[in-house]
Write a protein that holds these residues in place. Structure first.
Motif, PDB file in Angstrom:
ATOM      1  N   THR A  23       0.818  -1.231   0.000  1.00 30.61           N
ATOM      2  CA  THR A  23       0.000   0.000   0.000  1.00 30.61           C
ATOM      3  C   THR A  23       0.840   1.265   0.000  1.00 30.61           C
ATOM      4  O   THR A  23       0.530   2.221  -0.699  1.00 30.61           O
ATOM      5  N   ARG A  24       1.939   1.242   0.767  1.00 27.35           N
ATOM      6  CA  ARG A  24       2.738   2.454   0.948  1.00 27.35           C
ATOM      7  C   ARG A  24       3.485   2.862  -0.323  1.00 27.35           C
ATOM      8  O   ARG A  24       3.985   3.970  -0.428  1.00 27.35           O
ATOM      9  N   MET A  25       3.548   1.963  -1.312  1.00 30.72           N
ATOM     10  CA  MET A  25       4.174   2.341  -2.580  1.00 30.72           C
ATOM     11  C   MET A  25       3.269   3.259  -3.382  1.00 30.72           C
ATOM     12  O   MET A  25       3.729   3.987  -4.260  1.00 30.72           O
ATOM     13  N   PRO A  30       2.505  -3.982  -8.499  1.00 38.01           N
ATOM     14  CA  PRO A  30       2.724  -4.621  -7.191  1.00 38.01           C
ATOM     15  C   PRO A  30       4.130  -4.304  -6.680  1.00 38.01           C
ATOM     16  O   PRO A  30       5.071  -4.273  -7.464  1.00 38.01           O
ATOM     17  N   LYS A  31       4.238  -4.083  -5.380  1.00 36.65           N
ATOM     18  CA  LYS A  31       5.521  -3.663  -4.807  1.00 36.65           C
ATOM     19  C   LYS A  31       6.672  -4.554  -5.246  1.00 36.65           C
ATOM     20  O   LYS A  31       7.733  -4.049  -5.651  1.00 36.65           O
ATOM     21  N   VAL A  32       6.492  -5.869  -5.161  1.00 36.29           N
ATOM     22  CA  VAL A  32       7.617  -6.778  -5.409  1.00 36.29           C
ATOM     23  C   VAL A  32       8.048  -6.786  -6.877  1.00 36.29           C
ATOM     24  O   VAL A  32       9.070  -7.370  -7.219  1.00 36.29           O
ATOM     25  N   GLY A 114       9.579 -10.818  -0.093  1.00 37.05           N
ATOM     26  CA  GLY A 114       9.826 -10.368  -1.467  1.00 37.05           C
ATOM     27  C   GLY A 114      10.256  -8.920  -1.558  1.00 37.05           C
ATOM     28  O   GLY A 114      10.674  -8.458  -2.615  1.00 37.05           O
ATOM     29  N   ASP A 115      10.189  -8.185  -0.444  1.00 37.60           N
ATOM     30  CA  ASP A 115      10.528  -6.757  -0.481  1.00 37.60           C
ATOM     31  C   ASP A 115      11.822  -6.447   0.254  1.00 37.60           C
ATOM     32  O   ASP A 115      12.064  -5.305   0.623  1.00 37.60           O
ATOM     33  N   VAL A 116      12.654  -7.460   0.461  1.00 35.46           N
ATOM     34  CA  VAL A 116      13.966  -7.240   1.108  1.00 35.46           C
ATOM     35  C   VAL A 116      15.046  -7.726   0.130  1.00 35.46           C
ATOM     36  O   VAL A 116      15.558  -8.834   0.241  1.00 35.46           O
ATOM     37  N   VAL A 239      11.784  -2.615   1.453  1.00 39.03           N
ATOM     38  CA  VAL A 239      11.256  -1.546   0.603  1.00 39.03           C
ATOM     39  C   VAL A 239       9.761  -1.454   0.842  1.00 39.03           C
ATOM     40  O   VAL A 239       9.014  -2.388   0.497  1.00 39.03           O
ATOM     41  N   ASN A 240       9.336  -0.384   1.465  1.00 40.90           N
ATOM     42  CA  ASN A 240       7.907  -0.202   1.700  1.00 40.90           C
ATOM     43  C   ASN A 240       7.349   1.030   0.997  1.00 40.90           C
ATOM     44  O   ASN A 240       6.159   1.117   0.761  1.00 40.90           O
ATOM     45  N   ASP A 241       8.230   1.978   0.674  1.00 42.99           N
ATOM     46  CA  ASP A 241       7.772   3.171  -0.046  1.00 42.99           C
ATOM     47  C   ASP A 241       8.831   3.555  -1.077  1.00 42.99           C
ATOM     48  O   ASP A 241       9.878   2.927  -1.181  1.00 42.99           O
TER      49      ASP A 241
END
Ligand code: UD1
Ligand code: MG
Length: 484
Positions: A23-25, A30-32, A114-116, A239-241
């Motif tokens: 959401t924060r992106m 999709p973020k990943v 998936g976001d690290v 990575v969140n934003d």
């Protein structure tokens, strides 16, 4: 292709969490699937998962399920893909992944997010070794951060043992002051998560089933939970934003640039040089400031790229120079020269010692060895032989308004300034054109093509038709001086 050609470890499974929305992106992507160094965040994580040589990799998807699953199929085809149901949270994600493990699987489950993207396989190997050595039910990778905002905090009891993890959203002010964070990377005994994950609820600030709550459950059952601090905290930054995306990209790029410097590449300004992960560079390549090398770009020994150059999926030959250029899918031969201010589009191939010069655009253009297109030209859907010279301002008119056509120019041709080739047209070897020629018919080898009308000078025109102007006065002065 496995690292060390080794056998996969039958006691090891990796679960990759990629179902969240991010959401924060604030993004339609999709973020990943956001990329750093030319690879989706998820691609970096899957590459690390594979390098660990586990028996199985399971990737959990839900948000934009089809796009993420298609990316997994491309990035790591051997990964299983499992769909998370409507119950949200990292705990639920791992729970659904359990169902995809081989029947009776009794080893360790490594969970990664998936976001690290900067987590490396050595760190994972050390985590697995520590977990096995201490016979723990769960081992967390933790980090101590200056700014722990957003992360789950690791809460320890007085004797230092890990008690539980509290998410930022659920933490009190005191708990938020804790700077040791959960990296979201774990090793679990399969039996421990099978038993305790189903007991985790969703009564928290986000209404999610938190994987992190399994820690407290294991602890109250008297099971051992260990925490291993990471060597350097950036390894586990999530990575969140978009700000964290840029920061992570910068960090990875710095490592890539340094790696190439140690491999013999001169990089004048690492801060403005961006190199994708798949790029290949040879020794003695020189990269000048503000250069972006992207995709599968390959640069051979001694070539000089930049400044102000972006190359996507290009091949640059030995000792070639490419300056202030934007190129995609172009192949540049050894000792050739490109730019400044060239635009190389897909299908450009320049031969050895060739030249694509200033303000030149090329597309689907085979330009032979030693051939030069030095100034202000468009060369598209064209084949040119060797040692030909294309004069300034030459245009291959390849488009008739409906279809594209090809121009074929031979070897040793001397094509004068401002020639227009109206395709389809063929020019034989050794032919010439006159300046300003519009070539609509084939030119045989050795012929001179000219279409311009002979020049006519109308004497005295300016003084007769523009009397009193500065031009007329200049002309009058010039003719007085000539007759003196
Ligand atoms: C998570 C951890 C937090 C840790 C942080 C580290 C939990 C509850 N919290 O928080 O303690 O400090 O990571 O980066 O685990 N995902 C799913 N399914 C879901 C929700 C998320 O697969 O239902 C995936 C996401 O795609 C992402 C990963 O799990 O890859 C982490 O999710 P995210 O929402 O970023 O968790 P954080 O709030 O960062
Ligand atoms: Mg996260």
């Amino acid at each position: 292709m496995r690292e060390n050609g080794g056998m996969p470890d039958p006691r090891l499974a990796v679960v990759v969490l990629a179902a969240g929305q991010g959401t924060r992106m604030r993004s339609a992507t999709p973020k990943v699937l956001h990329t750093i160094a030319g690879v989706p965040l998820l691609g970096h994580v899957l590459a690390t998962a594979r390098a660990l040589d586990p028996a199985v990799v399971v990737t959990v998807v839900r948000h934009e399920r089809d796009r993420v699953a298609a990316a997994v199929a491309e990035l790591l085809p051997e990964s299983l893909v499992v769909d998370q149901d409507e119950v949200p949270g990292t705990g639920r994600a791992v729970e659904v992944a359990l169902g995809a493990l081989p029947a009776g699987f009794a080893g360790e489950i490594v969970v990664v997010s998936g976001d690290v993207p900067l987590l490396d396989v050595d760190t994972l190997r050390e985590l697995v070794a520590a977990h096995r050595g201490r016979r723990a039910a769960a081992t967390l990778l933790t980090a101590v951060l200056e700014d722990a905002r957003g992360y789950g905090r690791v809460l320890r009891s007085a004797d230092g043992a890990v008690d539980r993890i509290v998410e930022h959203a659920d933490a009190t002010e005191d708990e938020r002051a804790v700077r040791e964070i959960n990296s979201g990377t774990y090793v679990f005994q399969a039996d421990a998560v099978r038993e305790y994950l189903p007991r985790v609820g969703t009564a928290n600030a986000q209404g999610e089933k938190y994987l992190t709550d399994v820690v407290a459950a294991l602890r109250s059952a008297g099971r051992r939970v260990e925490a291993v601090p990471v060597r350097e905290s950036w390894i586990v930054e999530g990575v969140n934003d978009r700000a964290q995306l840029a920061e992570t990209a910068r960090r990875l790029n710095a490592m890539i640039v340094r790696g190439w410097q140690l491999a013999g590449v001169t990089v004048l300004d690492p801060a403005t040089t961006w190199i994708d992960r798949a790029v290949q560079l040879a020794e003695d390549v020189e990269i000048l400031p503000h250069t972006h090398l992207q995709g599968a770009t390959v640069v051979e020994r001694g070539a000089r790229i930049g400044p102000d150059t972006t190359l996507v999926d290009c091949e640059i030959g030995e000792e070639a120079t490419v300056s202030r250029t934007d190129g995609t899918l172009a192949v540049i031969g050894p000792r050739a020269s490109v730019g400044p201010f060239a635009y190389l589009r897909a299908g450009t191939r320049l031969g050895e010692r060739g030249k694509i010069g200033t303000f030149v655009e090329t597309k689907n253009a085979e330009i032979g060895a030693g051939t030069k297109v030095p100034h202000l030209s468009y060369v598209g859907d064209t084949t040119i032989g060797v040692e030909t010279n294309i004069g300034a301002g030459t245009i291959t008119a390849n488009y008739d308004g409906v279809n594209k056509h090809r121009t074929t120019i031979g070897s040793h041709v001397r094509s004068a300034s401002h020639t227009v080739y109206v395709a389809p047209v063929r020019i034989g070897d050794g032919a010439y054109t006159g300046a300003g020629t519009v070539v609509r018919k084939d030119v045989p080898p050795g012929a001179l093509a000219i279409t311009v009308a002979p020049q006519r000078n109308i004497e005295g025109w300016v003084e007769a038709k523009r009397p009193g102007t500065a031009a007329a006065e200049a002309a009058a002065t010039a003719s007085r001086e000539a007759s003196d």
